[in-house]
Each structure stands twice: as structure tokens, then as C-alpha cells.
Motif scaffolding. Sequence first.
Motif, short mmCIF file in Angstrom:
data_model
loop_
_atom_site.label_atom_id
_atom_site.label_comp_id
_atom_site.label_asym_id
_atom_site.label_seq_id
_atom_site.Cartn_x
_atom_site.Cartn_y
_atom_site.Cartn_z
N VAL A 23 26.43 27.71 18.14
CA VAL A 23 25.58 28.61 17.36
C VAL A 23 24.48 27.83 16.65
O VAL A 23 23.31 28.23 16.66
CB VAL A 23 26.43 29.44 16.36
CG1 VAL A 23 25.55 30.16 15.36
CG2 VAL A 23 27.30 30.43 17.10
N THR A 25 23.23 24.94 17.51
CA THR A 25 22.29 24.41 18.50
C THR A 25 21.34 25.50 18.99
O THR A 25 20.13 25.27 19.09
CB THR A 25 23.07 23.81 19.70
OG1 THR A 25 23.92 22.78 19.21
CG2 THR A 25 22.12 23.25 20.73
N LEU A 26 21.87 26.67 19.27
CA LEU A 26 21.04 27.76 19.79
C LEU A 26 20.11 28.36 18.74
O LEU A 26 18.99 28.76 19.06
CB LEU A 26 21.92 28.86 20.38
CG LEU A 26 22.73 28.48 21.62
CD1 LEU A 26 23.66 29.63 22.02
CD2 LEU A 26 21.80 28.11 22.77
N PHE A 27 20.57 28.44 17.51
CA PHE A 27 19.80 29.13 16.47
C PHE A 27 19.36 28.21 15.34
O PHE A 27 19.16 28.67 14.21
CB PHE A 27 20.62 30.29 15.90
CG PHE A 27 21.03 31.30 16.93
CD1 PHE A 27 20.09 32.14 17.51
CD2 PHE A 27 22.35 31.42 17.33
CE1 PHE A 27 20.46 33.07 18.45
CE2 PHE A 27 22.73 32.35 18.28
CZ PHE A 27 21.78 33.18 18.85
N TYR A 28 19.18 26.94 15.62
CA TYR A 28 18.87 25.97 14.57
C TYR A 28 17.63 26.36 13.78
O TYR A 28 17.65 26.39 12.55
CB TYR A 28 18.70 24.56 15.16
CG TYR A 28 18.26 23.56 14.13
CD1 TYR A 28 19.16 23.07 13.20
CD2 TYR A 28 16.93 23.15 14.05
CE1 TYR A 28 18.76 22.17 12.23
CE2 TYR A 28 16.53 22.24 13.09
CZ TYR A 28 17.44 21.76 12.18
OH TYR A 28 17.04 20.89 11.22
N ARG A 29 16.53 26.64 14.45
CA ARG A 29 15.28 26.97 13.75
C ARG A 29 15.40 28.25 12.92
O ARG A 29 14.90 28.32 11.81
CB ARG A 29 14.13 27.08 14.73
CG ARG A 29 13.75 25.75 15.35
CD ARG A 29 12.36 25.82 15.95
NE ARG A 29 12.03 24.61 16.64
CZ ARG A 29 11.47 23.55 16.06
NH1 ARG A 29 11.21 23.58 14.79
NH2 ARG A 29 11.18 22.48 16.76
N THR A 30 16.09 29.23 13.46
CA THR A 30 16.28 30.48 12.72
C THR A 30 17.14 30.23 11.48
O THR A 30 16.81 30.71 10.39
CB THR A 30 16.95 31.53 13.63
OG1 THR A 30 16.16 31.71 14.80
CG2 THR A 30 17.09 32.86 12.91
N ILE A 31 18.22 29.48 11.63
CA ILE A 31 19.09 29.17 10.50
C ILE A 31 18.32 28.37 9.45
O ILE A 31 18.43 28.64 8.25
CB ILE A 31 20.35 28.40 10.97
CG1 ILE A 31 21.24 29.32 11.80
CG2 ILE A 31 21.11 27.82 9.79
CD1 ILE A 31 22.37 28.63 12.52
N SER A 33 15.06 28.38 8.90
CA SER A 33 14.09 29.27 8.24
C SER A 33 14.77 30.18 7.22
O SER A 33 14.29 30.34 6.10
CB SER A 33 13.37 30.14 9.28
OG SER A 33 12.63 29.35 10.15
N LEU A 46 12.49 37.72 11.78
CA LEU A 46 13.72 37.05 12.21
C LEU A 46 14.92 37.92 11.82
O LEU A 46 14.88 38.62 10.80
CB LEU A 46 13.83 35.67 11.56
CG LEU A 46 12.78 34.65 11.99
CD1 LEU A 46 12.92 33.38 11.18
CD2 LEU A 46 12.89 34.35 13.47
N MET A 51 21.95 37.03 11.13
CA MET A 51 22.26 35.60 11.02
C MET A 51 23.11 35.32 9.78
O MET A 51 24.00 34.48 9.82
CB MET A 51 20.98 34.78 10.99
CG MET A 51 20.24 34.74 12.31
SD MET A 51 21.25 34.19 13.71
CE MET A 51 21.59 32.52 13.26
#
Length: 147
Positions: A23, A25-31, A33, A46, A51
Motif C-alpha cells: 500500500v 509503495t503504490l500510494f506513497y505520493r498520495t499518502i 500529500s 485526491l 486513504m
Amino acid sequence: SILTISHADIVLLAAVTAVVATVFTLFYRTILSISFDNTFARSQHLPVSVMEYLLMALIAMTIVSTLRLVGIVLAMSLLTVPQMTANLLTSSFKRIIFWSMLIGWVDCLVGLAISYYCNVPSGASIIFVSIVIYAIVKAIKWSIKRF
């Protein structure tokens, strides 16, 4: 007790670790932000609520899987003290993640060694090592800042 961990417990913890790592790795930028500016993340459309619930579920899974292995006090200290120590070393989110994993690993290894050689409870020795490392890093940071 941390010393009574079974093979099934390790498999469960490995599965939770794999899910959390995937999770992140896949959503690093979203997390990232959402963690730093929730309002800006919403303005960028977003999935903030999704999230947040996902992260809460991952935290709950992590706590539940570690409670069975190490107990509440050690679980809470391993979820907080290494991150506080890593935050003293860097301000980069990626580096904080790396340093907190490394510090938590060292805390556990040194704490277990102390527990073995001094015949003291393993959880207490791990927490003690974790707090001592935090105090040493904090003192070094304070002394560097002062001079």
C-alpha cells in the motif's frame, strides 16, 4: 512474550508487513500529500477520506498483529519511539521511514541481547534500549545545536 512467538505468528506478521509495504509503495505520493496538507490534497481531488480510512485500517491491523506477539506496551513504544528518533535525524519523509525501521530493528536486537545476557524481561529491555537511543540522539542533536 516476544520469546514465545510461533511460526504462525511470524507468517501473520509477514503478511501484514507485505500488505502495508504494498500500500505504501503504490500510494506513497498520495499518502505523503494527505499527511502534510489534507486541505491541499482535497483540492487536488485526491481520495483523502478513502486513504485516511485505509491508513487507519492498516494501523489497526498492525497493532492487532503485534499485540498478540509483543504486548501493548512494547507495540506502542515500537510504533512511536523509533519514529521520534528518526525525526531527530532527518526531515525527509522517506528517510524517516528508513531510519525508523532501522532504529526499531536495532532496538529489538540490542534489547533481546540485553535480555538474554542480563536475564531480564525482553519487552522491558527493548523499550529501555529504544528510549536510551532516543535520549542519546536528542542529546547529541541538542549539543550540536548549542555550539
